[in-house]
Scaffold this motif. Structure first.
Motif, PDB file in Angstrom:
ATOM      1  N   ARG A 131       0.838  -1.208   0.000  1.00 34.58           N
ATOM      2  CA  ARG A 131       0.000   0.000   0.000  1.00 34.58           C
ATOM      3  C   ARG A 131       0.868   1.252   0.000  1.00 34.58           C
ATOM      4  O   ARG A 131       0.566   2.226  -0.691  1.00 34.58           O
ATOM      5  CB  ARG A 131      -0.926  -0.008   1.215  1.00 34.58           C
ATOM      6  CG  ARG A 131      -2.069  -0.962   1.105  1.00 34.58           C
ATOM      7  CD  ARG A 131      -3.030  -0.835   2.288  1.00 34.58           C
ATOM      8  NE  ARG A 131      -3.904  -1.981   2.354  1.00 34.58           N
ATOM      9  CZ  ARG A 131      -3.756  -2.995   3.203  1.00 34.58           C
ATOM     10  NH1 ARG A 131      -2.784  -3.003   4.088  1.00 34.58           N
ATOM     11  NH2 ARG A 131      -4.599  -4.004   3.178  1.00 34.58           N
ATOM     12  N   GLN A 190      -9.985  15.654  -5.119  1.00 34.66           N
ATOM     13  CA  GLN A 190      -9.845  14.442  -5.919  1.00 34.66           C
ATOM     14  C   GLN A 190      -8.525  13.743  -5.620  1.00 34.66           C
ATOM     15  O   GLN A 190      -8.457  12.523  -5.549  1.00 34.66           O
ATOM     16  CB  GLN A 190      -9.943  14.767  -7.406  1.00 34.66           C
ATOM     17  CG  GLN A 190     -11.330  15.147  -7.848  1.00 34.66           C
ATOM     18  CD  GLN A 190     -11.365  15.643  -9.284  1.00 34.66           C
ATOM     19  OE1 GLN A 190     -10.405  16.262  -9.756  1.00 34.66           O
ATOM     20  NE2 GLN A 190     -12.470  15.391  -9.971  1.00 34.66           N
ATOM     21  N   GLN A 224      -8.914  12.016  -2.344  1.00 33.59           N
ATOM     22  CA  GLN A 224      -9.781  10.849  -2.508  1.00 33.59           C
ATOM     23  C   GLN A 224      -9.007   9.669  -3.106  1.00 33.59           C
ATOM     24  O   GLN A 224      -9.162   8.533  -2.668  1.00 33.59           O
ATOM     25  CB  GLN A 224     -10.977  11.203  -3.390  1.00 33.59           C
ATOM     26  CG  GLN A 224     -11.994  10.105  -3.530  1.00 33.59           C
ATOM     27  CD  GLN A 224     -13.142  10.500  -4.433  1.00 33.59           C
ATOM     28  OE1 GLN A 224     -13.103  11.524  -5.113  1.00 33.59           O
ATOM     29  NE2 GLN A 224     -14.183   9.701  -4.427  1.00 33.59           N
ATOM     30  N   GLN A 225      -8.144   9.944  -4.085  1.00 33.01           N
ATOM     31  CA  GLN A 225      -7.314   8.891  -4.675  1.00 33.01           C
ATOM     32  C   GLN A 225      -6.402   8.267  -3.624  1.00 33.01           C
ATOM     33  O   GLN A 225      -6.275   7.050  -3.552  1.00 33.01           O
ATOM     34  CB  GLN A 225      -6.452   9.461  -5.807  1.00 33.01           C
ATOM     35  CG  GLN A 225      -7.098   9.496  -7.141  1.00 33.01           C
ATOM     36  CD  GLN A 225      -6.123   9.956  -8.224  1.00 33.01           C
ATOM     37  OE1 GLN A 225      -5.061  10.528  -7.942  1.00 33.01           O
ATOM     38  NE2 GLN A 225      -6.493   9.715  -9.466  1.00 33.01           N
ATOM     39  N   GLN A 284      -6.764   8.205  -0.352  1.00 34.51           N
ATOM     40  CA  GLN A 284      -7.537   7.446   0.628  1.00 34.51           C
ATOM     41  C   GLN A 284      -7.972   6.095   0.066  1.00 34.51           C
ATOM     42  O   GLN A 284      -7.968   5.093   0.767  1.00 34.51           O
ATOM     43  CB  GLN A 284      -8.756   8.249   1.086  1.00 34.51           C
ATOM     44  CG  GLN A 284      -8.428   9.395   1.999  1.00 34.51           C
ATOM     45  CD  GLN A 284      -9.660  10.218   2.334  1.00 34.51           C
ATOM     46  OE1 GLN A 284     -10.753   9.953   1.845  1.00 34.51           O
ATOM     47  NE2 GLN A 284      -9.470  11.235   3.182  1.00 34.51           N
ATOM     48  N   LYS A 285      -8.333   6.079  -1.204  1.00 34.14           N
ATOM     49  CA  LYS A 285      -8.739   4.820  -1.842  1.00 34.14           C
ATOM     50  C   LYS A 285      -7.574   3.833  -1.855  1.00 34.14           C
ATOM     51  O   LYS A 285      -7.747   2.652  -1.588  1.00 34.14           O
ATOM     52  CB  LYS A 285      -9.229   5.093  -3.265  1.00 34.14           C
ATOM     53  CG  LYS A 285      -9.818   3.894  -3.945  1.00 34.14           C
ATOM     54  CD  LYS A 285     -10.408   4.245  -5.296  1.00 34.14           C
ATOM     55  CE  LYS A 285     -11.011   3.024  -5.930  1.00 34.14           C
ATOM     56  NZ  LYS A 285     -11.619   3.308  -7.217  1.00 34.14           N
ATOM     57  N   VAL A 286      -6.387   4.326  -2.146  1.00 35.42           N
ATOM     58  CA  VAL A 286      -5.209   3.466  -2.170  1.00 35.42           C
ATOM     59  C   VAL A 286      -4.882   2.964  -0.762  1.00 35.42           C
ATOM     60  O   VAL A 286      -4.527   1.800  -0.571  1.00 35.42           O
ATOM     61  CB  VAL A 286      -4.004   4.217  -2.784  1.00 35.42           C
ATOM     62  CG1 VAL A 286      -2.723   3.447  -2.582  1.00 35.42           C
ATOM     63  CG2 VAL A 286      -4.253   4.463  -4.255  1.00 35.42           C
ATOM     64  N   ARG A 309      -6.913   2.330   1.547  1.00 31.49           N
ATOM     65  CA  ARG A 309      -7.915   1.331   1.949  1.00 31.49           C
ATOM     66  C   ARG A 309      -7.899   0.105   1.037  1.00 31.49           C
ATOM     67  O   ARG A 309      -8.826  -0.708   1.079  1.00 31.49           O
ATOM     68  CB  ARG A 309      -9.306   1.960   1.937  1.00 31.49           C
ATOM     69  CG  ARG A 309      -9.529   2.989   3.015  1.00 31.49           C
ATOM     70  CD  ARG A 309     -10.983   3.419   3.071  1.00 31.49           C
ATOM     71  NE  ARG A 309     -11.527   3.785   1.774  1.00 31.49           N
ATOM     72  CZ  ARG A 309     -11.718   5.035   1.353  1.00 31.49           C
ATOM     73  NH1 ARG A 309     -11.408   6.043   2.123  1.00 31.49           N
ATOM     74  NH2 ARG A 309     -12.230   5.278   0.168  1.00 31.49           N
ATOM     75  N   LEU A 310      -6.888  -0.049   0.235  1.00 31.05           N
ATOM     76  CA  LEU A 310      -6.777  -1.159  -0.703  1.00 31.05           C
ATOM     77  C   LEU A 310      -6.848  -2.496   0.040  1.00 31.05           C
ATOM     78  O   LEU A 310      -6.110  -2.729   0.991  1.00 31.05           O
ATOM     79  CB  LEU A 310      -5.444  -1.048  -1.450  1.00 31.05           C
ATOM     80  CG  LEU A 310      -5.237  -1.866  -2.699  1.00 31.05           C
ATOM     81  CD1 LEU A 310      -6.228  -1.441  -3.780  1.00 31.05           C
ATOM     82  CD2 LEU A 310      -3.826  -1.683  -3.199  1.00 31.05           C
ATOM     83  N   ASP A 346      -9.372  -6.356  -3.569  1.00 32.01           N
ATOM     84  CA  ASP A 346      -9.113  -5.376  -4.630  1.00 32.01           C
ATOM     85  C   ASP A 346      -7.875  -5.776  -5.430  1.00 32.01           C
ATOM     86  O   ASP A 346      -7.858  -5.679  -6.659  1.00 32.01           O
ATOM     87  CB  ASP A 346      -8.900  -3.973  -4.049  1.00 32.01           C
ATOM     88  CG  ASP A 346     -10.139  -3.402  -3.379  1.00 32.01           C
ATOM     89  OD1 ASP A 346     -11.259  -3.817  -3.746  1.00 32.01           O
ATOM     90  OD2 ASP A 346      -9.973  -2.543  -2.486  1.00 32.01           O
TER      91      ASP A 346
END
Length: 190
Positions: free
Chosen positions: A126, A149, A152-153, A155-157, A159-160, A164
């Protein structure tokens, strides 16, 4: 009566029968697909054992074998059914099934590797992905992404999940494999 007997016994000449059996397609796809899928898994395990990130971009080096093996399965099918032609359905079928099986085996390998490597390896992966995303964001022109944005990118990474990663691996192997397997299947049908 004689005319009736002649009408019943007379057969129109037909084209030579083709073996439309799916047995060679499935057999070849199982051997080639599972085999190259296991090569991908062994590559990931080897990367992890040598201190590299087994989940990272170096997976691609083994995944590039998938389309080549799919074409090899199509060539092998063509050789097996000689002098007949495999036809479009069987040629595409063996290549597509080979790629699909390789993608499934590789994705299951990601799940198994994640279970074996533990949370430390996943956290390291991660962190590497966050670095990659941040580098891409710095390299991208400013007006493309807003600060929200970008956040957000990241945070998404962060929470991988393992799911996923496995689904990403599956799709990557599938797309890479089909890019060459489909045109080769069309070309090798004759």
């Amino acid at each position: 009566m004689n005319a009736l007997f002649m009408a019943i016994s007379y057969r129109e000449p037909t084209a030579p029968e083709r073996d439309s059996s799916a047995r060679p397609v499935v057999g070849l796809a199982l051997r080639f697909g599972i085999g190259v899928g296991l090569v991908c898994v062994l590559w990931m395990v080897g990367l992890q054992l040598t201190g590299n990130n087994g989940f990272g971009p170096k997976q691609l080096m083994a995944q590039l074998l998938v389309p080549l093996v799919a074409v090899a399965s199509q060539l092998w099918l063509r050789r097996q059914v000689k002098p007949a032609k495999p036809g479009l359905g069987r040629s595409l079928g063996v290549g597509t099934l080979t790629v699909l099986l390789a993608a499934v085996v590789s994705a299951v390998g990601v799940l198994a590797l994640a279970a074996g490597a533990g949370e430390t390896a996943l956290a390291r992966h991660r962190a590497e992905v966050v670095e990659i995303v941040q580098a891409q964001q710095r390299a991208a022109p400013q007006p493309q992404l807003t600060a929200a944005q970008r956040e957000q990118q990241q945070q998404k990474v962060e929470r991988l999940t393992v799911g996923d990663m496995a689904s990403s691996n599956f799709l990557q192997v599938l797309v890479i494999g089909l890019v060459l397997a489909v045109p080769a299947g069309i070309f090798l049908r004759e």
